[in-house]
Design a protein around this motif. Structure first.
Motif, PDB file in Angstrom:
ATOM      1  N   ALA A 117       0.839  -1.198   0.000  1.00 44.82           N
ATOM      2  CA  ALA A 117       0.000   0.000   0.000  1.00 44.82           C
ATOM      3  C   ALA A 117       0.880   1.257   0.000  1.00 44.82           C
ATOM      4  CB  ALA A 117      -0.926   0.003   1.207  1.00 44.82           C
ATOM      5  N   ILE A 118       1.949   1.250   0.768  1.00 38.73           N
ATOM      6  CA  ILE A 118       2.863   2.399   0.804  1.00 38.73           C
ATOM      7  C   ILE A 118       3.519   2.590  -0.558  1.00 38.73           C
ATOM      8  CG2 ILE A 118       5.052   3.208   1.779  1.00 38.73           C
ATOM      9  CD1 ILE A 118       4.133   1.833   4.437  1.00 38.73           C
ATOM     10  N   ARG A 119       3.962   1.498  -1.166  1.00 38.11           N
ATOM     11  CA  ARG A 119       4.584   1.594  -2.495  1.00 38.11           C
ATOM     12  C   ARG A 119       3.596   2.110  -3.535  1.00 38.11           C
ATOM     13  NH1 ARG A 119       8.247  -3.838  -3.363  1.00 38.11           N
ATOM     14  NH2 ARG A 119       9.628  -3.538  -1.582  1.00 38.11           N
ATOM     15  N   ALA A 120       2.350   1.630  -3.457  1.00 34.66           N
ATOM     16  CA  ALA A 120       1.334   2.070  -4.410  1.00 34.66           C
ATOM     17  C   ALA A 120       1.076   3.559  -4.258  1.00 34.66           C
ATOM     18  CB  ALA A 120       0.036   1.285  -4.208  1.00 34.66           C
ATOM     19  N   ARG A 121       1.007   4.054  -3.023  1.00 31.95           N
ATOM     20  CA  ARG A 121       0.817   5.491  -2.797  1.00 31.95           C
ATOM     21  C   ARG A 121       1.970   6.285  -3.386  1.00 31.95           C
ATOM     22  NH1 ARG A 121       0.518   5.089   2.853  1.00 31.95           N
ATOM     23  NH2 ARG A 121      -1.117   3.558   3.072  1.00 31.95           N
ATOM     24  N   GLY A 122       3.191   5.775  -3.221  1.00 30.89           N
ATOM     25  CA  GLY A 122       4.368   6.450  -3.772  1.00 30.89           C
ATOM     26  C   GLY A 122       4.313   6.505  -5.289  1.00 30.89           C
ATOM     27  N   ILE A 123       3.924   5.422  -5.917  1.00 31.58           N
ATOM     28  CA  ILE A 123       3.821   5.388  -7.382  1.00 31.58           C
ATOM     29  C   ILE A 123       2.757   6.361  -7.858  1.00 31.58           C
ATOM     30  CG2 ILE A 123       3.142   3.948  -9.338  1.00 31.58           C
ATOM     31  CD1 ILE A 123       4.519   1.583  -7.858  1.00 31.58           C
ATOM     32  N   ARG A 124       1.614   6.394  -7.173  1.00 33.29           N
ATOM     33  CA  ARG A 124       0.537   7.321  -7.545  1.00 33.29           C
ATOM     34  C   ARG A 124       1.002   8.768  -7.395  1.00 33.29           C
ATOM     35  NH1 ARG A 124      -2.986   4.507  -3.878  1.00 33.29           N
ATOM     36  NH2 ARG A 124      -3.492   2.565  -4.890  1.00 33.29           N
ATOM     37  N   ALA A 125       1.746   9.035  -6.346  1.00 38.70           N
ATOM     38  CA  ALA A 125       2.244  10.398  -6.120  1.00 38.70           C
ATOM     39  C   ALA A 125       3.218  10.795  -7.221  1.00 38.70           C
ATOM     40  CB  ALA A 125       2.897  10.493  -4.743  1.00 38.70           C
TER      41      ALA A 125
END
Length: 51
Positions: free
Chosen positions: A39-47
């Protein structure tokens, strides 16, 4: 005599079941950690994509 044998078998199977459940708890905890990491990685990619 039969009752004693059955009680011993019951204790044996309870011990095995307890051990299995403890192992499942450990696996579930690990999966929760992996889920949080993803979830943290996905948020980073979206950002990064939004920037």
């Amino acid at each position: 005599m039969k009752i004693g044998t059955l009680e011993e078998k019951k204790r044996h199977y309870e011990t095995i079941l307890r051990r299995e459940l403890n192992g499942l708890d450990d696996e579930f905890t690990a999966l929760k950690g992996y889920s949080q990491e993803l979830a943290i990685r996905a948020r980073g990619i979206r950002a990064q994509r939004a920037a």
